[in-house]
Enzyme design. Structure first.
Site, short mmCIF file in Angstrom:
data_model
loop_
_atom_site.label_atom_id
_atom_site.label_comp_id
_atom_site.label_asym_id
_atom_site.label_seq_id
_atom_site.Cartn_x
_atom_site.Cartn_y
_atom_site.Cartn_z
N ARG A 229 0.81 -1.23 0.00
CA ARG A 229 0.00 0.00 0.00
C ARG A 229 0.84 1.28 0.00
O ARG A 229 0.46 2.29 0.60
CB ARG A 229 -0.95 0.05 1.21
N SER B 144 -10.65 -0.59 3.07
CA SER B 144 -10.09 -0.90 4.40
C SER B 144 -9.71 0.37 5.14
O SER B 144 -9.11 1.29 4.56
CB SER B 144 -8.83 -1.75 4.24
N GLU C 122 -4.98 2.98 6.61
CA GLU C 122 -4.79 2.81 5.17
C GLU C 122 -5.48 3.96 4.44
O GLU C 122 -5.00 4.46 3.44
CB GLU C 122 -5.41 1.47 4.71
N1 LIG Z 1 -8.39 -3.10 -2.70
C1 LIG Z 1 -9.58 -2.60 -2.46
O1 LIG Z 1 -10.54 -3.32 -2.21
C2 LIG Z 1 -9.80 -1.12 -2.45
C3 LIG Z 1 -8.74 -0.30 -2.66
N2 LIG Z 1 -8.92 1.06 -2.66
C4 LIG Z 1 -7.76 1.91 -2.77
O2 LIG Z 1 -8.12 3.20 -3.00
C5 LIG Z 1 -7.15 3.88 -3.82
C6 LIG Z 1 -8.00 4.93 -4.33
O3 LIG Z 1 -7.95 5.46 -5.63
P1 LIG Z 1 -8.80 6.79 -5.83
O4 LIG Z 1 -10.17 6.62 -5.31
O5 LIG Z 1 -8.67 7.17 -7.24
O6 LIG Z 1 -7.98 7.82 -4.93
P2 LIG Z 1 -8.49 8.78 -3.75
O7 LIG Z 1 -9.30 9.88 -4.32
O8 LIG Z 1 -9.08 7.97 -2.67
O9 LIG Z 1 -7.11 9.39 -3.27
C7 LIG Z 1 -6.22 8.68 -2.47
C8 LIG Z 1 -4.83 9.28 -2.61
O10 LIG Z 1 -4.32 8.87 -3.87
C9 LIG Z 1 -3.47 9.87 -4.38
N3 LIG Z 1 -3.86 10.15 -5.76
C10 LIG Z 1 -5.10 10.11 -6.34
N4 LIG Z 1 -5.01 10.37 -7.65
C11 LIG Z 1 -3.70 10.58 -7.92
C12 LIG Z 1 -2.94 10.92 -9.09
N5 LIG Z 1 -3.50 11.08 -10.29
N6 LIG Z 1 -1.60 11.09 -8.94
C13 LIG Z 1 -1.00 10.92 -7.75
N7 LIG Z 1 -1.64 10.61 -6.62
C14 LIG Z 1 -2.97 10.44 -6.71
C15 LIG Z 1 -3.54 11.06 -3.46
O11 LIG Z 1 -2.48 10.90 -2.52
P3 LIG Z 1 -1.36 11.93 -2.11
O12 LIG Z 1 -1.83 13.30 -2.48
O13 LIG Z 1 -1.23 11.69 -0.64
O14 LIG Z 1 -0.17 11.50 -2.87
C16 LIG Z 1 -4.79 10.81 -2.66
O15 LIG Z 1 -4.75 11.34 -1.39
C17 LIG Z 1 -6.54 2.79 -4.58
O16 LIG Z 1 -5.17 2.85 -4.47
C18 LIG Z 1 -6.87 1.52 -3.80
O17 LIG Z 1 -5.77 1.03 -3.04
C19 LIG Z 1 -10.12 1.63 -2.46
C20 LIG Z 1 -11.22 0.85 -2.26
C21 LIG Z 1 -11.13 -0.57 -2.21
C1 LIG Z 2 -10.29 -3.32 0.73
C2 LIG Z 2 -9.00 -3.16 0.50
O1 LIG Z 2 -8.13 -4.23 0.24
C3 LIG Z 2 -8.41 -5.49 0.86
C4 LIG Z 2 -8.62 -6.50 -0.26
O2 LIG Z 2 -9.73 -6.14 -1.04
C5 LIG Z 2 -8.84 -7.87 0.40
C6 LIG Z 2 -9.03 -9.00 -0.60
O3 LIG Z 2 -7.84 -9.40 -1.15
O4 LIG Z 2 -7.69 -8.19 1.23
C7 LIG Z 2 -7.39 -7.27 2.26
O5 LIG Z 2 -8.46 -7.19 3.22
P1 LIG Z 2 -8.53 -8.24 4.42
O6 LIG Z 2 -7.16 -8.60 4.86
O7 LIG Z 2 -9.45 -7.69 5.47
O8 LIG Z 2 -9.13 -9.50 3.69
P2 LIG Z 2 -10.45 -10.31 3.92
O9 LIG Z 2 -10.34 -11.47 3.01
O10 LIG Z 2 -11.64 -9.45 3.81
O11 LIG Z 2 -10.32 -10.80 5.44
C8 LIG Z 2 -9.26 -11.66 5.85
C9 LIG Z 2 -9.70 -12.52 7.01
O12 LIG Z 2 -9.91 -11.68 8.17
C10 LIG Z 2 -10.87 -12.24 9.02
N1 LIG Z 2 -11.86 -11.21 9.41
C11 LIG Z 2 -12.18 -10.20 8.54
C12 LIG Z 2 -13.12 -9.29 8.94
C13 LIG Z 2 -13.72 -9.38 10.19
O13 LIG Z 2 -14.56 -8.57 10.59
N2 LIG Z 2 -13.36 -10.39 11.01
C14 LIG Z 2 -12.43 -11.32 10.65
O14 LIG Z 2 -12.14 -12.21 11.42
C15 LIG Z 2 -11.50 -13.40 8.28
O15 LIG Z 2 -10.97 -14.59 8.77
C16 LIG Z 2 -11.05 -13.21 6.85
O16 LIG Z 2 -10.95 -14.41 6.15
C17 LIG Z 2 -7.20 -5.89 1.69
N3 LIG Z 2 -7.04 -4.95 2.78
C18 LIG Z 2 -5.83 -4.66 3.27
C19 LIG Z 2 -5.80 -3.64 4.35
O17 LIG Z 2 -4.78 -5.17 2.89
C20 LIG Z 2 -8.38 -1.85 0.45
O18 LIG Z 2 -7.18 -1.77 0.20
O19 LIG Z 2 -9.08 -0.83 0.69
#
Ligand SMILES: NC(=O)C1=CN([C@@H]2O[C@H](COP(=O)(O)OP(=O)(O)OC[C@H]3O[C@@H](n4cnc5c(N)ncnc54)[C@H](OP(=O)(O)O)[C@@H]3O)[C@@H](O)[C@H]2O)C=CC1
Ligand SMILES: C=C(O[C@H]1[C@H](O)[C@@H](CO)O[C@H](OP(=O)(O)OP(=O)(O)OC[C@H]2O[C@@H](n3ccc(=O)[nH]c3=O)[C@H](O)[C@@H]2O)[C@@H]1NC(C)=O)C(=O)O
Length: 269
Positions: free
Chosen positions: A148, A195, A265
């Site tokens: 991240r 997260s 995060e």
């Molecule tokens: N894995 C998952 O399930 C999820 C992941 N995410 C995460 O959210 C992030 C969000 O993206 P997004 O919604 O577009 O961003 P956001 O609008 O949430 O901004 C987050 C940070 O990203 C940086 N940023 C955004 N756009 C740019 C750019 N064009 N150039 C440089 N820095 C930039 C800025 O950081 P700064 O100014 O501090 O450099 C900003 O503070 C993804 O990286 C992802 O990790 C979100 C939801 C779920």
């Molecule tokens: C959502 C984000 O990224 C997510 C990404 O989508 C998922 C899927 O790969 O894996 C990470 O979540 P996570 O580690 O919570 O993954 P999950 O699969 O949801 O949970 C892992 C395990 O945690 C335990 N769990 C989770 C939630 C809860 O309330 N209680 C619990 O016990 C469960 O056993 C589960 O199996 C990333 N988060 C981080 C901080 O690394 C994000 O970056 O914003």
């Protein structure tokens, strides 16, 4: 540069209540006026304190061009749009972000990851801007990706090159649907910012928070999600203060019970 006063619910996936001034960067000349560290993408990973002055790349920076397996995308392009185009072109590698409402710029900056994959796996280069260096390119060897995090702090990511693999329409769609389904089964997609905390080494933040019996805890209109404890959901008109209060409660409880310091995060502006 266009400047508008808006409610933060319009620019955050959390739909947080509050106001901000949004400066829309429409062309390269506007870049000189940016305040570093005040950039937003699609707002899927941020909490914005009230009355901030923020900057966002306009649609001018949203495009997708494909040259063989190299996919060249503008910094403000939404992941959902990129995935749609990749399906049509039979290119695989970004399915792990299916259902994430983010922009490619935000995803590169944060090295977005899910299902054991992250942006760093497919990243080739980014064209960036910062006040000291102007416009320049960072290649994958100098991006210094980690969990991240990346080397892109204080840079505006204008364009990104991603290296994908040839595949077929059916396999890509299947993988995308599977990932979105798993994501939905584990956590809410709407009115959240993903997260709240990074997972500490060899631990899962959600599990630690659940074991502090904090699921369902409400402050104002913000609630620790009952489905996944590392998410906060907006029940109606949650403010940044509601979320920051909850974050404080979680950190204190987890520290007291497990002696672990959780690190946010979510980006707090
Ligand atoms: N894995 C998952 O399930 C999820 C992941 N995410 C995460 O959210 C992030 C969000 O993206 P997004 O919604 O577009 O961003 P956001 O609008 O949430 O901004 C987050 C940070 O990203 C940086 N940023 C955004 N756009 C740019 C750019 N064009 N150039 C440089 N820095 C930039 C800025 O950081 P700064 O100014 O501090 O450099 C900003 O503070 C993804 O990286 C992802 O990790 C979100 C939801 C779920
Ligand atoms: C959502 C984000 O990224 C997510 C990404 O989508 C998922 C899927 O790969 O894996 C990470 O979540 P996570 O580690 O919570 O993954 P999950 O699969 O949801 O949970 C892992 C395990 O945690 C335990 N769990 C989770 C939630 C809860 O309330 N209680 C619990 O016990 C469960 O056993 C589960 O199996 C990333 N988060 C981080 C901080 O690394 C994000 O970056 O914003």
């Amino acid at each position: 540069m266009k400047q508008i006063k808006i409610n933060t619910n319009l620019i955050t996936s959390f739909k947080q209540n509050g106001t901000c001034t949004l400066n829309v960067i429409e062309n390269m000349d506007d870049l000189h006026e940016i305040e570093q560290g005040k950039l937003v993408g699609e707002g899927s990973n941020i909490i914005i304190r009230n009355h901030q002055n923020l900057y966002k790349l306009s649609k001018t920076f949203s495009y997708v061009n494909i040259v063989d397996s190299l996919v060249i995308v503008g910094g403000s392009t939404k992941i959902s749009l990129i995935n749609k185009i990749l399906i049509k072109n039979g290119l695989s590698g970004l399915e792990f972000l299916g259902g994430v409402p983010a922009s490619i710029g935000g995803c590169v900056r944060m090295n977005a990851g899910a299902f054991g994959k992250s942006i760093s796996d497919i990243f080739e280069y980014a064209i960036c801007y910062n006040h000291d260096k102007g416009i320049y390119t960072i290649h994958k060897d100098n991006a210094y990706f980690s969990y991240r995090n990346s080397n892109f702090k204080d840079n505006v990511i204008l364009e990104v090159g991603l290296r994908l693999k040839k595949s077929n329409y059916h396999d890509i769609i299947t993988k995308l649907n599977e990932n979105t389904k798993i994501r939905l089964s584990k956590a809410p997609l709407l009115r959240t910012f993903g997260s709240v905390f990074k997972n500490p080494p060899n631990m899962v933040a959600g599990k630690l928070i659940e074991e502090c019996y904090l699921k369902g805890k409400i402050i104002g209109d913000a609630m620790i999600c009952k489905k996944h404890a590392n998410y906060i959901v907006n029940l109606n008109k949650a403010t940044a203060d509601d979320v920051l209060y909850l974050i404080d409660i979680i950190k204190n409880n987890v520290y007291k019970k497990f002696n672990v310091e959780l690190e946010e995060e979510v980006v707090i502006l």
